[in-house]
Design an enzyme around this catalytic site. Structure first.
Site, short mmCIF file in Angstrom:
data_model
loop_
_atom_site.label_atom_id
_atom_site.label_comp_id
_atom_site.label_asym_id
_atom_site.label_seq_id
_atom_site.Cartn_x
_atom_site.Cartn_y
_atom_site.Cartn_z
N ASP A 373 69.39 41.58 23.14
CA ASP A 373 68.00 41.73 22.71
C ASP A 373 67.20 40.68 23.48
O ASP A 373 67.70 39.59 23.74
CB ASP A 373 67.90 41.48 21.20
N THR A 525 64.49 45.72 24.83
CA THR A 525 63.28 45.08 24.32
C THR A 525 62.27 46.12 23.86
O THR A 525 62.22 47.24 24.39
CB THR A 525 62.64 44.17 25.39
#
Length: 683
Positions: A373, A525
């Site tokens: 992430d 993202t």
């Protein structure tokens, strides 16, 4: 959702990794309900009783060239002590074998079989049957097995006990500020009465009772219990403090953010307790090896007895059959996996890695892709100045004026500008007549001149055009997904300052090391394409996905799994599903969010490089386990045939004593090999 660059097409993998956090730790089939203290007590008592057996053993006297003292009844010392050790030290294995008979035979059955055969045969020899007794082999086998089980149980309970002791040290009272005001009256209340958003005062030298955010004051805090870092960590307004840590210096006022079971220390304790319920896959493998070793031992021992009974006398046949069973005793096999687990756990803790599922270190050896992430994991999660473009002014002067204006602003971009100026030790000029223009920016007078800083749209509203040099900088910022703010003097623009979520330097190292390990790195993202592309290029990540929603992360992880095992590294609540879907979920930053509930490994420090350390640790752990299983069982390939008398025609016959030496040698090798894991450098 946007996916860019050269990732090949992927199909969803049907393999689903299932977490099991609800199983109860049973150890080797049958010692569930026991505790490390019981094994420890029986081990040391049995060890003490073993010493006279070794001293009076004829083999030891022969090997070391001494004669044991003799007195009336001295020949019964070994039989009597052997009986005591068999029933006292070996009872747990006999009981475990009885339970395995009702399910599946394994390690307990093999141990019980070996010690029972050695015990009965040795007792028969003491009562007149010709031959040599196996008392010292019997005693040392029981000792080593007790030691192995004690080590295994202690390895999974040690961390929990340490945390339990730590929670007992957390103060029972807290200094609460009445009215939740910084200047409120202080009252001492029970920690149980503290609620979220309460303000508490923590004086120098006191232990922090609750997780919270510093609202006033600055200090140094000892968080060694959490991070392993002995050096106190500087804390100021806005920083988080956790229950269990110690305030070393100044008094601070803290707004409570987590209480009771939600505090970091209690979350960690719960995770460790859950880890106790997860069974090491390679311990299961060891049990399988024990199962087949038991079958082989029984078959080989029986076959040896029958063949030699037809060729020689009963005594020789019994001696050969018993020798086979004794040599097959799993001294080393009982220690092979527990010792590696202990070393791996210690090495993990030393490097700030909390192992929630014990088999996660084993799964990690097959990882082909690591998906990160972005925000808060690869980046700082807060804005920082990237570039400064100027017109008719130096970069230092532009930054000084901008920081002077932004000092009174609470905006995140303003804080980034001020922090950058402070990091460069720039002296700020005096600013007067400060004014915040809602939705636009701020303005004020410096050296009698009006300056403004804010959004580019504000400059347009004021009919201030950007010179080509500044417009070029703004265009570059847009391409990289950076936010640009304009510094204006009177009626002209003099600087463009671009800001973006800053990439962690440790993330860059993590990506490079993963590439060296031939592991693909993927970034996920929710940010726009331009932002994702900029961060990916800066980190050297070739495959990334932009505008990803939480539910999209699960889909992407499924697709990545089609090409091999995937590890997912995240820090947010919206990462929980992806952490579960991945073959190995890694939560970064212990106690900061519920992502840790879905993870296999928790990185205590907020450091992406620890994810690489975890993978390296996994590879080393796997290697040690396989090596130990080889050393624990490999000698049987040679020892069993020789003990059975296969080479008897050539004058080669393995005696029980030599077989026991081979067995002991494999145990020593296994122990040393496991301990060597602690010397591994993961950084």
């Amino acid at each position: 959702m946007t996916k860019t660059n050269h990732t090949p097409n992927r199909t969803e993998s049907s393999q689903q990794h299932q977490h099991d956090h609800s199983s109860h730790h049973q150890g080797h089939g049958g010692h569930g309900g026991h505790n490390p203290a019981m094994f420890k007590r029986r081990f040391f008592i049995s060890l003490i009783l073993t010493l006279p057996i070794l001293y009076f053993s004829s083999q030891f006297q022969q090997w070391f060239g001494y004669s044991a003292i003799e007195f009336p009844g001295s020949n019964w010392i070994n039989p009597v002590l052997g009986i005591i050790i068999y029933f006292y030290g070996g009872w747990v294995f006999l009981k475990g074998a009885w339970q395995e008979f009702h399910s599946k035979i394994g390690m307990m059955t093999l141990i019980a079989l070996a010690i029972t055969v050695a015990f009965i045969y040795s007792l028969a020899v003491s009562l007149g049957l010709p031959g040599k007794p196996f008392y010292w082999e019997l005693a040392t086998l029981i000792d080593v097995m007790l030691l192995g089980h004690w080590i295994e149980m202690r390895s999974v309970q040690g961390a929990s006990q340490a945390l339990e002791e730590l929670t007992e040290l957390v103060p029972t009272q807290a200094h609460r500020l009445q009215g939740r005001q910084k200047n409120g009256k202080v009252e001492d209340v029970s920690v149980d009465q503290i609620t979220t958003d309460d303000l508490i005062l923590i004086r120098p030298g006191e232990q922090i009772p609750n997780d919270g955010e510093i609202m006033e004051g600055h200090t140094n805090v000892d968080e060694s219990f959490l991070t392993g870092e002995s050096r106190p960590i500087s804390k100021q307004e806005g920083d988080e403090v956790v229950a269990g840590s110690v305030n070393k210096e100044g008094a601070i006022k803290v707004k409570v953010t987590r209480t009771g079971e939600d505090t970091t220390i209690n979350q960690m304790k719960r995770l460790v307790e859950e880890a106790q319920g997860s069974r090491s896959g390679y311990q299961v493998l060891a049990d399988k090896a024990a199962f087949w070793l038991t079958i082989i031992a029984i078959a080989a021992g029986t076959t040896t007895f029958v063949i030699w009974l037809s060729l020689r006398d009963l005594l020789f046949a019994v001696n050969r059959g018993v020798t086979v069973l004794v040599i097959t005793c799993p001294h080393a096999l009982g220690l092979a996996i527990p010792l590696v687990i202990v070393s791996a756990t210690a090495l993990a803790a030393k490097n700030g890695i909390l192992v929630r599922n014990r088999d996660s270190l084993e799964r990690a050896k097959d990882i082909k892709t690591v998906a990160f992430d972005k925000t808060g994991t690869l980046t700082e999660g807060q804005f920082g100045v990237q570039n400064i473009y100027t017109e008719d002014i130096s970069e230092t002067d532009a930054l000084a004026i901008a920081a002077a204006l932004e000092t009174s602003s609470e905006h995140s971009l303003a804080k980034a500008v001020v922090e950058t100026a402070e990091s460069r030790d720039i002296d700020l000029p005096e600013m007067t007549d400060f004014n915040a223009v809602a939705g636009r920016g701020v303005e004020g007078e410096i050296h009698g001149k009006l300056y403004r800083i804010g959004r580019p749209e504000w400059a347009e509203e004021l009919d201030i055009d950007l010179p080509p040099s500044l417009q070029n900088g703004m265009d570059k910022a847009d391409e990289r997904g950076e936010s640009g703010i304009v510094l204006m003097a009177e009626n002209k623009a003099i600087a463009i300052i671009t800001l973006a979520d800053q990439v962690r330097e440790r993330a860059r190292k993590a990506v490079n090391q993963l590439k060296e390990m031939e592991i693909q790195v993927v970034m996920l993202t929710g940010d726009a394409e331009a932002v994702a592309k900029s961060v990916a290029e800066e980190l050297g990540i070739e495959c990334y996905y932009a505008r990803v929603l939480p539910e999209d992360k699960v889909t992407i992880v499924k697709k990545l799994k089609a090409d091999g095992s995937v590890a997912f590294v995240g820090d947010g609540i919206n990462d929980a599903a992806a952490l579960l879907e991945a073959n190995m979920g890694i939560a970064i930053g212990a106690g900061t969010n519920i992502a840790i509930e879905s993870a296999d490994l928790v990185l205590v420090e907020d450091d992406p490089l620890d994810a690489v350390k975890a993978l390296k640790l996994a590879q080393k752990t796997y290697g040690k386990m396989i090596q130990n299983l080889f050393w624990a069982t490999g000698y049987n390939v040679i020892a069993i045939p020789l003990a059975a008398g296969v080479a008897y025609a050539w004058g080669i016959l393995l005696s029980p004593a030599v077989g026991a030496l081979l067995m002991s040698l494999s145990t020593v090798i296994v122990a040393i090999n496991a301990v060597m894991l602690r010397l591994t450098k993961l950084a």
